[in-house]
Structure formats: structure tokens, C-alpha cells
Motif scaffolding. Structure first.
Motif, mmCIF file in Angstrom:
data_model
loop_
_atom_site.group_PDB
_atom_site.id
_atom_site.type_symbol
_atom_site.label_atom_id
_atom_site.label_comp_id
_atom_site.label_asym_id
_atom_site.label_seq_id
_atom_site.Cartn_x
_atom_site.Cartn_y
_atom_site.Cartn_z
ATOM 1 N N ALA A 5 123.385 40.518 17.378
ATOM 2 C CA ALA A 5 122.735 39.271 17.799
ATOM 3 C C ALA A 5 121.255 39.461 18.109
ATOM 4 C CB ALA A 5 123.451 38.696 19.025
ATOM 5 N N ASP A 6 120.843 40.681 18.387
ATOM 6 C CA ASP A 6 119.454 40.936 18.797
ATOM 7 C C ASP A 6 118.569 41.412 17.655
ATOM 8 O OD1 ASP A 6 120.320 40.349 21.376
ATOM 9 O OD2 ASP A 6 120.892 42.435 21.747
ATOM 10 N N GLU A 7 119.036 41.349 16.422
ATOM 11 C CA GLU A 7 118.329 42.011 15.331
ATOM 12 C C GLU A 7 117.535 41.065 14.432
ATOM 13 O OE1 GLU A 7 117.850 45.115 15.038
ATOM 14 O OE2 GLU A 7 119.153 45.675 16.697
ATOM 15 N N GLY A 8 117.089 39.955 14.954
ATOM 16 C CA GLY A 8 116.203 39.087 14.181
ATOM 17 C C GLY A 8 116.845 38.505 12.947
ATOM 18 N N ILE A 9 117.963 37.803 13.098
ATOM 19 C CA ILE A 9 118.674 37.213 11.967
ATOM 20 C C ILE A 9 117.994 35.897 11.595
ATOM 21 C CG2 ILE A 9 120.881 36.334 11.142
ATOM 22 C CD1 ILE A 9 122.219 38.162 13.193
ATOM 23 N N ALA A 10 117.665 35.749 10.308
ATOM 24 C CA ALA A 10 116.972 34.545 9.853
ATOM 25 C C ALA A 10 117.905 33.341 9.824
ATOM 26 C CB ALA A 10 116.375 34.781 8.472
ATOM 27 N N MET A 11 119.135 33.544 9.387
ATOM 28 C CA MET A 11 120.107 32.447 9.377
ATOM 29 C C MET A 11 121.508 33.005 9.569
ATOM 30 S SD MET A 11 121.030 29.538 6.471
ATOM 31 C CE MET A 11 119.842 28.307 7.022
ATOM 32 N N VAL A 12 122.283 32.341 10.409
ATOM 33 C CA VAL A 12 123.703 32.638 10.574
ATOM 34 C C VAL A 12 124.487 31.494 9.953
ATOM 35 C CG1 VAL A 12 125.608 32.911 12.190
ATOM 36 C CG2 VAL A 12 123.436 34.011 12.649
ATOM 37 N N ILE A 13 125.432 31.830 9.094
ATOM 38 C CA ILE A 13 126.315 30.846 8.464
ATOM 39 C C ILE A 13 127.720 31.088 8.997
ATOM 40 C CG2 ILE A 13 127.287 30.040 6.291
ATOM 41 C CD1 ILE A 13 124.687 31.211 4.973
ATOM 42 N N VAL A 14 128.334 30.062 9.538
ATOM 43 C CA VAL A 14 129.706 30.164 10.048
ATOM 44 C C VAL A 14 130.603 29.319 9.151
ATOM 45 C CG1 VAL A 14 131.230 29.882 12.030
ATOM 46 C CG2 VAL A 14 128.820 30.469 12.395
ATOM 47 N N ASP A 15 131.452 29.981 8.382
ATOM 48 C CA ASP A 15 132.357 29.267 7.477
ATOM 49 C C ASP A 15 133.649 28.923 8.213
ATOM 50 O OD1 ASP A 15 133.266 28.101 5.189
ATOM 51 O OD2 ASP A 15 133.805 29.968 4.177
#
Length: 749
Positions: free
Chosen positions: A417-427
Motif C-alpha cells: 500500500a505504501d509503494e506509490g501505486i498509480a491505479m488499483v483495480i478491484v474486480d
């Protein structure tokens, strides 16, 4: 290619051995190398630029087919259909008696020719001619060019050939652009420096300061032309030069290719106007959002350079919506391509320099996501699941790409969660509708830290409006706080307007104009005496699961006989059948009865990779076959367009479960009419479950089925027959109320 960067101010260099080798290639060999390099660049440029011309050709073919369909439709319309469009005194019957019996006949004639009919004057002839053109325009506006595997006409085959060539041209542009640009850049610079080496005599009189860079450039150019990367590029050019020629394809190759990937072909067809979509004015393709919001979203073009799929207009808008609104729910109906829309948003961000993206999904579809990433994008896919997840996580954090993990694994991944994610997609995001679960809390932690978040679900609200609000709360708490879940039906319109900034939904009938018909049939049967006895025992024992399976108790049960009849009818038509049941025991009985026609059974214990293998086997088998599936194992995440008959052995608790199961077959890429057959037993728990389903469908339709301002048309539902008072007590679990209803109906209580 390990060729150093060059510039006019930095002459090329090479070691002594390379210089000596270059001296032996002065004159004609050098000229050949330069010409060959230029030829490769010319060939590549031609391939990369051919798509636009092919699209123009396809549009002309589509126009011809649409006009032909229009003419055929008008040829079936009697001239008297123009009565409402002309003056009262116009003698249409006289025209029919004079040989102008159809609207098409009128269109083929001039007003002067129409005047030859008795009693038809100049003014009437003009009116009739204008009316025919008006009707023709109306019919033409509704024409949709479709492919029909049962009617493979020559013009449709030619259009398929052009679409095939376009797809290869698009793929060439997506995959070769980088290598071609790199090769052309190096080759042109080296060729400029090496040009003197083409004249052996002139090289003799050049000073060392001029001669050495020219020889070094020739040596580097020779190395470039011999490099494995260049050899691969040449092979690709050879292949694409053949693939982009429509005349290279024959019908016996084109139509099977279409059948195996109809979704891709129809997506491309829609972008060329074949399905009548208008990307600028189609409200349905844009979810009926407020016009100002739609215009703002469409203002920023979508970068698809890293995407290898062709997007439909509504899919482009879906990706733009997710990017512009940043934290959203994409609630498109099942089968509309939510996955590719999410990947389009990711590819856009990657093209703009973003590096890390994360997909969280059920374990059953985790491998499907990996496959879709590799199929539709040029991005690296990383599986953060299973024994190698830690090493895969480190690689993803170091190199970037799209990581795919499961709900169960996410909480075990350190510091993601702390690693600079540009987009999270939850299917299948409805799986986190309860914020109190560990699964939901793990997902929420990642959503909070990500730059953008996109929840995908075709069933955003299965039971209560409150669950829908919980999903919104993960993304935009301010909007969630302003929603009143107690609005009920009276507040549904206000509710949809309020969630427009965070929720986008389109339905199949809004955007998939090429889908074949879906015929839904309720096959009601009466329990056999043996099944009735089994059912009565189950009710007496208050065993709800046994009650639901009793209609398959006996070998000659009415449901089994009906299923065999459906499968036999499908066998005669060479159709594939997909059978769903919640119960493994029911599926085992069906498999024994149907025998070798069954290719396998998808159950919860079958590994995801093996599930896809079963689907592939079912799809590839020639002619009729049957695939069985537990509805919660095969009803999500799999694409089974090969099936054109879907059987649901018993009603499910939630309408969404059945809808998801049907959507495995009735989705983009389906090329045949789909029959949905629901096996239902009179005088059984099936009737009670259908009553519950109808109530849930009404609630879902009113609050979540349509986006924003799209009107709901569902009427209020009569609660059904009078039942004991306990059945209206919502504090009593619904399972207990159903048992109580059946005990009351059978006179047990």
C-alpha cells in the motif's frame, strides 16, 4: 540493439578490427548496405501507415452493405406504407397496379416515370418520391451491419478480410513502432556518416579525419543490419506485409477466425460505423451522465499506444471516466468488457510515465487477468499469488507493470500500500461490500494510498442500497455521506443523480447492438411422485438444501427429463450447452445421465488454470457438447461464448448470480442466438425463490441498473399470495421464512 547514440557532433567510432572489415566493403557492398537499410525503413513506414487507408476501404464496404440492407428492407415494404407521408388524395393503389408495388420500386423510378400511373399527377409523383426518400432515410438510420455465421455472403466475407487486415495493421503499429523508430534513427544517422564509403575511389583521397568516421559508421551499420533484433524486425515486416493485404484471406479461414474472436471483430466494426454508434452524441454509450460531465470527460483523449485491443466507443468513454473521476465504480452489465476498459485506463497512465498498477480479484479469475493483460497490452504482468509471490512482488516494485493478486493474498503482501501505486483495480468489487471483514479492510488500505482506484462490478448492489453506499464510501466518502439509503423507491432518481460522479453503468441493450437475440424460457415441470415424497420429507426435516435438490431426486425426475430433452434438441442443432447448478450432487447425476456429451464439470475444487482448460476444450470440440458447472465456480470471470444454450437447474438466492452465469455466454463475442432455460418445479421451493428473486430484481433495477438520469421503467411488485405473519418478519432469516412458507403450504404446520 547495442548501437551507441549518435549525433552530428560526435562521429561514430569502431575498433581496429571493425575498421579493417569495413575497408573490405567499400563501393558496391557499402551501397547495398545503405540501400538495404533505407528499404527496411521504407517498408516499415508503409506498414505502420496502412491502417488509415484500410479503414477508409472498410467504411466504403460498410456503406455498401448498409445501403443494400436498406434497399432489401424497402423492397419488402408495400408502397401503401407511404400513406402517412403523402397527401390524402395520392393514389398509391394506382401506383401498385402500375408496377410500383414496393417502396424500393418507387425509389428506383423518377417522378416523371411515376406520372405514368393512372391518376398520378406531377405533384403527387413528387410527393410520393419525396416520401420514399424520407422512409429510406429512416430505415437507413436504423440499419446495423452484422456478421451472420449462418449466412456468409460474399460482401460480408470481403468486409471480414478488410477488418482482418486492419487488425494486423493496428497490431503492427502497436508492436513495431518502437523497434522501427529505433532502427530508423540509428540507420539514418549511420547512413549519413557512411555515405562516402559507397565511392571506393573517392575514399582513397579522403583524409584520415574524414575516412575513419565513415568506415566506423559503415562498420556499425553492418553490425546493425546483422543484429538479431534487426533479423526479428525483418521477419515481422515479411509477415505483416502479407497480413495487411485483404485479398490474401479466404472465406474458409476468415469465418472460423471471426467465430473464435467475434468480440474483437465487432469492436473494430463499431468504431467504423457498422453498429451505428456515434462517439460524440450517444448518451447510452456515456452512461446517461449529465451533459457537462460527459463533455469534460471526453475532452482529454485516451492514449492507446500501449494497448493492443480495439476499443468500442463506450469502452473509450469508460476508460476516460475512470481516469478523469479518479476514484470510481464501473458497473457495466456483465459481458460489456469491464476488464479491457480498466486495462485501457492503465495503458493510458503507463504511456504518460506511470509505472505500478495493482489488480485485486478473486482467485478464480486471477490467471484470467494475467492472460488479458498479456493479450490486450504490451505491459508486463506479475502474478502476486502462490509460492513465488514475494519474489514476484519485488520484481514488480523494481520494474513496474501490472501486478495481479487475490483478496486472500493482498493482506499478506508487505508494504504494498505504501509503494506509490498509480491505479488499483478491484474486480468483483461487491466482494468488499461489508467493510467489517479483513478482506475489505486490506483492500481499503490500498485504495486509500493509490493515486486512482477503480472498482469493477456488474452487481454493485445485491441486497441493499446500504451495500452500494459502502462501495462508494471506499472511493468518495463525501458522496457516500450525502446518500440516504432509506430513500427507497421514491428517491431512486435522486440517488442516481447523486452517484453520477462516482458510478458509471451501461447495459447490453444500450451499446451492444450487434448481439444476437437472447430467448429466456421458464420450463415449469410437475414433481414426479417419487420427487414429491423426497420433497415432503425434506420439508418435514426443515432441510432447505434437500428441498432445493428434490426435483432431481429420482432418476426419472421431471427436471432431468426436461434437461435431457433440451440437450437432445441442442444436439440436433449442433449447439453447445452450458448447465449450471449450485449443487455438486445434481451435477453428478446430470453427468451420469448425459454421458460422453459432457466434456467436464467446473467446481470450486478445480484449479483456475484447469477451469480455463475445460472451457477451451469445450470451445474447441467440434459440434455439440455439454459443460457442467457449479454456478458460483463457473458463473464469474470465464468467457464461454461457444455455448448458445444455458440451463439453470434451480433458481438461485440472488438474481445477480443467475445473471452472471448467463453472461458467461451472452456477452461480447457471442455470434449465435442464446437460449436461457430455467428448470423450475411447480409446488416446490422454486416458486418461493422466484418470488424473492423478483423482489430483488426490482430493487436492483431502480437503484443501480441505470446510471444517473436514465429513467427506470420497473413497476411495483405485488408481494404475492398471503402468507403467515412470520413470513413478513424481516428479523427472521429468509431461509427460515421459506421453510415456514412451504410447511404452511403443505399443511405440515
Amino acid at each position: 540493439m547495442t548501437i551507441p547514440a549518435l549525433s552530428p557532433n560526435h562521429p561514430p567510432t569502431a575498433d581496429a578490427a571493425a575498421i579493417r572489415a569495413a575497408k573490405g566493403k567499400l563501393g558496391e557492398p557499402a551501397k547495398f548496405a545503405l540501400d538495404y537499410a533505407r528499404t527496411l525503413v521504407t517498408r516499415a513506414t508503409s506498414i505502420l501507415g496502412v491502417a488509415d487507408g484500410l479503414r477508409d476501404r472498410a467504411r466504403r464496404q460498410i456503406t455498401w452493405l448498409a445501403n443494400q440492407q436498406t434497399y432489401e428492407a424497402l423492397a419488402a415494404r408495400p408502397v401503401t406504407d407511404l400513406r402517412d407521408l403523402v397527401g390524402r388524395g395520392t393514389r398509391l393503389n394506382a401506383l401498385a397496379e402500375s408496377g410500383y408495388g414496393t417502396v424500393a420500386d418507387v425509389l428506383d423510378a423518377t417522378p416523371y416515370e411515376l406520372r405514368s400511373a393512372p391518376g398520378v399527377g406531377g405533384r403527387s409523383a413528387e410527393e410520393v418520391s419525396a416520401a420514399a426518400r424520407q422512409l429510406a432515410d429512416e430505415v437507413r438510420s436504423g440499419v446495423r451491419v452484422r456478421f451472420d455465421v449462418e449466412n456468409q455472403t460474399g460482401p460480408h466475407t470481403q468486409l471480414l478480410a478488410t477488418l482482418t487486415a486492419i487488425r494486423h495493421a493496428d497490431h503492427a503499429r502497436a508492436t513495431l513502432h518502437g523497434p522501427v523508430h529505433q532502427f530508423a534513427s540509428h540507420a539514418s544517422r549511420l547512413s549519413a556518416w557512411a555515405q562516402p564509403t559507397t565511392d571506393r575511389s573517392a575514399m582513397r583521397f579522403k583524409r584520415r579525419a574524414k575516412k575513419q568516421p565513415a568506415l566506423a559508421a559503415l562498420a556499425q551499420l553492418d553490425a546493425l543490419l546483422r543484429a538479431p533484433e534487426t533479423a526479428h524486425l525483418v521477419q515481422s515486416l515479411d509477415w505483416y506485409e502479407r497480413a495487411i493485404v485483404p485479398e490474401a484471406y479466404t472465406a474458409d479461414r476468415l469465418w472460423p477466425d471471426y467465430a473464435s474472436d467475434a468480440a474483437g471483430f465487432n469492436a473494430l466494426l463499431s468504431t467504423l460505423g457498422g453498429h451505428g454508434e456515434d462517439p460524440d452524441t450517444s448518451e447510452s454509450a456515456q452512461g446517461f451522465l449529465p451533459s457537462e460531465l460527459r463533455q469534460t470527460i471526453r475532452a482529454v483523449p485516451l492514449d492507446t499506444t500501449l494497448l493492443t485491443a480495439t476499443l468500442r466507443n463506450y469502452q473509450v468513454f469508460g476508460a476516460q471516466y475512470a481516469l478523469h473521476q479518479e476514484h470510481t465504480i464501473l458497473g457495466d452489465e456483465m459481458g460489456l468488457g469491464k476488464t479491457v476498459q480498466a486495462l485501457a485506463a492503465v495503458a493510458h497512465m503507463a504511456a504518460k510515465g506511470q509505472t505500478r498498477f495493482l489488480v485485486v480479484c478473486p482467485a478464480s479469475v486471477q490467471m484470467n487477468w494475467i492472460n488479458e493483460i498479456e493479450k490486450h497490452t504490451v505491459l508486463d504482468a506479475h502474478s502476486l499469488h502462490g509460492a513465488g509471490r514475494d519474489a514476484a512482488t519485488r520484481l514488480w516494485l523494481r520494474e513496474g507493470g501490472v501486478a495481479v493478486t487475490t483478496f486472500g493474498t493482498l493482506g499478506k503482501l508487505d508494504q504494498v500500500a505504501d509503494e506509490g501505486i498509480a491505479m488499483v483495480i478491484v474486480d468483483e468489487a461487491h466482494a468488499i461490500k461489508n467493510p467489517e471483514t479483513q478482506r475489505s479492510q486490506a483492500v481499503a488500505a490500498v485504495l486509500t494510498q493509490a493515486q486512482r482506484a477503480l472498482l469493477l462490478t456488474g452487481t454493485p448492489m445485491e441486497n441493499r442500497v446500504e451495500e452500494f453506499r459502502n462501495l462508494i464510501d471506499y472511493l468518495q466518502p463525501g458522496i457516500a455521506r450525502r446518500l440516504d439509503a432509506a430513500d427507497a423507491l421514491s428517491g431512486a432518481r435522486h440517488f442516481r443523480r447523486a452517484v453520477a460522479p462516482v458510478y458509471l453503468r451501461r447495459n447490453q441493450e444500450d451499446v451492444l447492438t450487434e448481439l444476437p437475440d437472447k430467448i429466456e424460457v421458464e420450463d415449469w415441470v410437475h414433481l414426479t411422485p417419487a420427487d414429491e415424497d423426497a420433497y415432503a420429507r425434506a420439508v418435514s426435516a426443515r432441510n432447505l438444501m434437500a428441498m432445493r435438490q428434490a426435483a432431481f431426486h429420482a432418476d426419472d425426475s421431471a427436471k432431468m427429463d426436461m434437461l435431457v430433452e433440451i440437450v437432445e434438441e441442442a444436439r440436433q442443432g449442433d449447439l453447445k450447452v452450458l448447465v449450471f447448478s449450485y449443487f455438486l450432487g445434481v451435477l453428478e447425476k446430470i453427468q451420469r445421465r448425459l454421458g460422453e456429451a459432457v466434456v467436464g464439470t467446473l467446481t470450486g475444487s478445480v484449479a483456475p488454470v484447469q477451469r480455463q482448460h475445460l472451457v477451451d476444450t469445450f470451445t474447441r470440440r467440434t459440434g455439440h457438447s455439454v459443460l457442467l458447472s457449479q454456478i458460483e465456480a463457473g458463473g464469474v470471470g470465464l468467457n464461454v461464448q461457444a455455448a448458445s444454450v444455458v440451463v439453470i437447474a434451480e433458481p438461485q438466492w440472488k438474481p445477480s448470480i443467475e445473471e452472471q452465469a448467463v453472461a458467461r455466454a451472452y456477452r461480447m463475442g457471442q455470434i449465435r442466438k442464446v437460449q436461457v432455460r430455467r428448470l423450475l418445479a411447480k409446488g416446490s421451493v422454486d416458486e418461493r425463490l422466484r418470488e424473492i428473486q423478483e423482489h430483488k430484481s426490482l430493487l436492483f433495477s431502480e437503484f443501480a441498473r441505470k446510471s444517473d438520469a436514465k429513467e427506470a421503467h420497473a413497476a411495483a411488485v405485488d408481494p404475492g399470495e398471503h402468507r403467515p405473519q412470520v413470513l413478513d418478519d424481516t428479523a427472521v432469516p429468509v431461509e427460515h421464512r421459506i421453510i415456514a412458507a412451504e410447511r404452511h403450504r403443505l399443511g405440515i404446520d
